[in-house]
Scaffold this active site. Structure first.
Site, PDB file in Angstrom:
ATOM      1  N   SER A 139     -36.309  21.937  43.837  1.00  0.00           N
ATOM      2  CA  SER A 139     -37.325  22.149  42.508  1.00  0.00           C
ATOM      3  C   SER A 139     -37.186  20.342  42.096  1.00  0.00           C
ATOM      4  CB  SER A 139     -37.600  22.899  41.850  1.00  0.00           C
ATOM      5  OG  SER A 139     -38.690  22.324  40.766  1.00  0.00           O
ATOM      6  N   TYR A 152     -34.300  30.595  38.202  1.00  0.00           N
ATOM      7  CA  TYR A 152     -35.052  29.676  39.041  1.00  0.00           C
ATOM      8  C   TYR A 152     -34.600  28.149  39.169  1.00  0.00           C
ATOM      9  CZ  TYR A 152     -38.901  27.177  41.170  1.00  0.00           C
ATOM     10  OH  TYR A 152     -40.362  26.551  42.536  1.00  0.00           O
TER      11      TYR A 152
HETATM   12  N1  LIG Z   1     -46.098  25.049  43.166  1.00  0.00           N
HETATM   13  C1  LIG Z   1     -44.677  24.541  42.063  1.00  0.00           C
HETATM   14  O1  LIG Z   1     -44.790  24.278  41.408  1.00  0.00           O
HETATM   15  C2  LIG Z   1     -43.337  24.651  43.191  1.00  0.00           C
HETATM   16  C3  LIG Z   1     -42.749  23.050  42.579  1.00  0.00           C
HETATM   17  C4  LIG Z   1     -41.274  23.228  42.915  1.00  0.00           C
HETATM   18  C5  LIG Z   1     -40.774  24.086  44.042  1.00  0.00           C
HETATM   19  N2  LIG Z   1     -41.533  25.070  44.872  1.00  0.00           N
HETATM   20  C6  LIG Z   1     -41.217  25.791  45.338  1.00  0.00           C
HETATM   21  O2  LIG Z   1     -42.493  25.996  46.721  1.00  0.00           O
HETATM   22  C7  LIG Z   1     -42.077  27.291  47.171  1.00  0.00           C
HETATM   23  C8  LIG Z   1     -43.866  27.639  47.650  1.00  0.00           C
HETATM   24  O3  LIG Z   1     -43.677  28.130  46.434  1.00  0.00           O
HETATM   25  P1  LIG Z   1     -45.353  27.946  45.917  1.00  0.00           P
HETATM   26  O4  LIG Z   1     -45.575  27.029  44.815  1.00  0.00           O
HETATM   27  O5  LIG Z   1     -46.619  27.497  47.165  1.00  0.00           O
HETATM   28  O6  LIG Z   1     -46.197  29.589  45.510  1.00  0.00           O
HETATM   29  P2  LIG Z   1     -46.697  30.272  46.159  1.00  0.00           P
HETATM   30  O7  LIG Z   1     -48.073  30.296  47.047  1.00  0.00           O
HETATM   31  O8  LIG Z   1     -46.379  31.872  45.876  1.00  0.00           O
HETATM   32  O9  LIG Z   1     -45.437  30.685  47.753  1.00  0.00           O
HETATM   33  C9  LIG Z   1     -44.845  31.104  47.886  1.00  0.00           C
HETATM   34  C10 LIG Z   1     -44.074  30.969  49.258  1.00  0.00           C
HETATM   35  O10 LIG Z   1     -43.030  32.296  49.505  1.00  0.00           O
HETATM   36  C11 LIG Z   1     -43.310  33.525  50.436  1.00  0.00           C
HETATM   37  N3  LIG Z   1     -42.630  35.099  49.522  1.00  0.00           N
HETATM   38  C12 LIG Z   1     -41.854  34.946  48.572  1.00  0.00           C
HETATM   39  N4  LIG Z   1     -40.928  36.284  49.132  1.00  0.00           N
HETATM   40  C13 LIG Z   1     -40.673  35.909  50.054  1.00  0.00           C
HETATM   41  C14 LIG Z   1     -40.093  36.988  51.018  1.00  0.00           C
HETATM   42  N5  LIG Z   1     -39.034  37.860  50.403  1.00  0.00           N
HETATM   43  N6  LIG Z   1     -39.824  37.014  52.759  1.00  0.00           N
HETATM   44  C15 LIG Z   1     -41.143  35.966  53.145  1.00  0.00           C
HETATM   45  N7  LIG Z   1     -41.792  35.376  52.322  1.00  0.00           N
HETATM   46  C16 LIG Z   1     -41.688  35.446  50.705  1.00  0.00           C
HETATM   47  C17 LIG Z   1     -44.740  34.275  49.762  1.00  0.00           C
HETATM   48  O11 LIG Z   1     -45.197  34.759  50.746  1.00  0.00           O
HETATM   49  P3  LIG Z   1     -45.311  36.414  50.747  1.00  0.00           P
HETATM   50  O12 LIG Z   1     -45.187  36.810  49.899  1.00  0.00           O
HETATM   51  O13 LIG Z   1     -46.715  36.911  51.985  1.00  0.00           O
HETATM   52  O14 LIG Z   1     -43.951  36.838  51.147  1.00  0.00           O
HETATM   53  C18 LIG Z   1     -45.487  32.990  49.817  1.00  0.00           C
HETATM   54  O15 LIG Z   1     -45.767  32.615  51.382  1.00  0.00           O
HETATM   55  C19 LIG Z   1     -40.765  27.838  46.253  1.00  0.00           C
HETATM   56  O16 LIG Z   1     -39.689  27.825  47.486  1.00  0.00           O
HETATM   57  C20 LIG Z   1     -41.280  27.227  45.048  1.00  0.00           C
HETATM   58  O17 LIG Z   1     -39.856  27.260  44.453  1.00  0.00           O
HETATM   59  C21 LIG Z   1     -42.549  24.912  44.000  1.00  0.00           C
END
Ligand SMILES: NC(=O)c1ccc[n+]([C@@H]2O[C@H](COP(=O)([O-])OP(=O)(O)OC[C@H]3O[C@@H](n4cnc5c(N)ncnc54)[C@H](OP(=O)(O)O)[C@@H]3O)[C@@H](O)[C@H]2O)c1
Length: 257
Positions: A139, A152
């Site tokens: 991130s 985080y």
């Molecule tokens: N959006 C941003 O601004 C941003 C910025 C930097 C980094 N990121 C990173 O990108 C990644 C994806 O996040 P997102 O923004 O797309 O958010 P999101 O829509 O909440 O997606 C998170 C994903 O992780 C899965 N997940 C969470 N805990 C889990 C567990 N214990 N076992 C299996 N799956 C799990 C969720 O699936 P289930 O709930 O179905 O398990 C969901 O598919 C994360 O690592 C986040 O830190 C996001």
């Protein structure tokens, strides 16, 4: 990583960046396996996107990782890309233990131990492939911290350094280590983030990432333009100013994941 003809497992792709990346990779001729906990979303993804395979996995649970990894490798022996996408992001108050301890432990388990255990479950297989990739997900907050989310930020900084370190160790193999470094993107990661004006639209983000994969197949980090403000704040000598700007807005309204 080549843009096409891979077999890719993305645990953490039932929504958000993971799902959008899964669909974009499928469109470009990759076989994709989506993982996550929410069974109803896995079912819907299978129904709406023929060709995408799904597997139930809780990356906070080592046994679940073992079972899912065995299933994925049995059904997709050609697997050559692992994307450790699953992550959670929670606001914490470090003035009292009630304000952060449970969140901190859950965040370390999911965001740091999860990827470590996933890599443990797949590394021996990946080493047998002529061309393999581990894509980690950090991130912009690995480089410039958001006040509201200390654990985080810390887990993502750890993912950055872990990625650098295992890349050095695996340099004697055909396994590439690529770090995806997202800026704030409009997903449901934090409450309100899907509609945040300061976050990047998900489609734009994925389009830029796909272009980076295509044009920079040997990149160590996939950095869209928007993340460079945070990614290089210290390098530019602007760390204090960027920390101030980032934290001047209400972090709950403008989560800059
Ligand atoms: N959006 C941003 O601004 C941003 C910025 C930097 C980094 N990121 C990173 O990108 C990644 C994806 O996040 P997102 O923004 O797309 O958010 P999101 O829509 O909440 O997606 C998170 C994903 O992780 C899965 N997940 C969470 N805990 C889990 C567990 N214990 N076992 C299996 N799956 C799990 C969720 O699936 P289930 O709930 O179905 O398990 C969901 O598919 C994360 O690592 C986040 O830190 C996001």
């Amino acid at each position: 990583m080549q843009i096409t003809s891979n077999t890719v497992f993305i645990p953490g792709a039932t929504s958000g960046i993971g799902l959008a990346l899964a669909l974009a990779l499928q469109e470009r001729g990759n076989t994709v396996i989506v993982g996550g906990r929410r069974a109803e979303l896995l079912e819907r993804i299978r129904a709406e996107h023929p060709g995408i395979d799904t597997v139930a996995i809780d990356t906070a649970d080592p046994e679940s990782i073992r079972v899912a990894a065995r299933h994925v490798l049995d059904t997709h022996p050609d697997l050559n890309v692992l994307v450790t996408m699953a992550g959670i992001m929670r606001a914490e108050d470090w003035h009292t233990p009630d304000g952060f301890l449970a969140s901190a432990e859950a965040t370390v388990t999911t965001n740091l131990l999860g990827p470590i255990r996933l890599i443990g479950a797949f590394i021996e297989h990946l080493r047998t492939r002529p061309d393999a990739t581990i894509m980690t997900v950090s991130s912009g907050l690995a480089f410039t911290p958001l006040k509201a989310t200390p654990t985080y930020n810390a887990t993502k900084a750890a993912i950055h350094r872990l990625s650098d370190s295992i890349r050095l160790q695996l340099a004697d193999t055909a396994v590439q280590v690529v770090e995806l470094v997202p800026p704030a993107v409009r997903t449901a990661l934090m409450p309100g983030q899907e509609n945040s004006e300061v976050a990047m639209p998900l489609d734009d983000y994925i389009a830029e990432v796909m272009q980076l994969i295509e044009t920079q197949p040997d990149a160590r980090e996939l950095q869209v333009e928007r993340v460079k403000f945070l990614r290089y704040s210290e390098v530019r000598g602007e760390y204090d100013q960027v920390v101030s700007v980032l934290n001047a807005t209400d972090p709950h309204a403008d989560a800059a994941a």
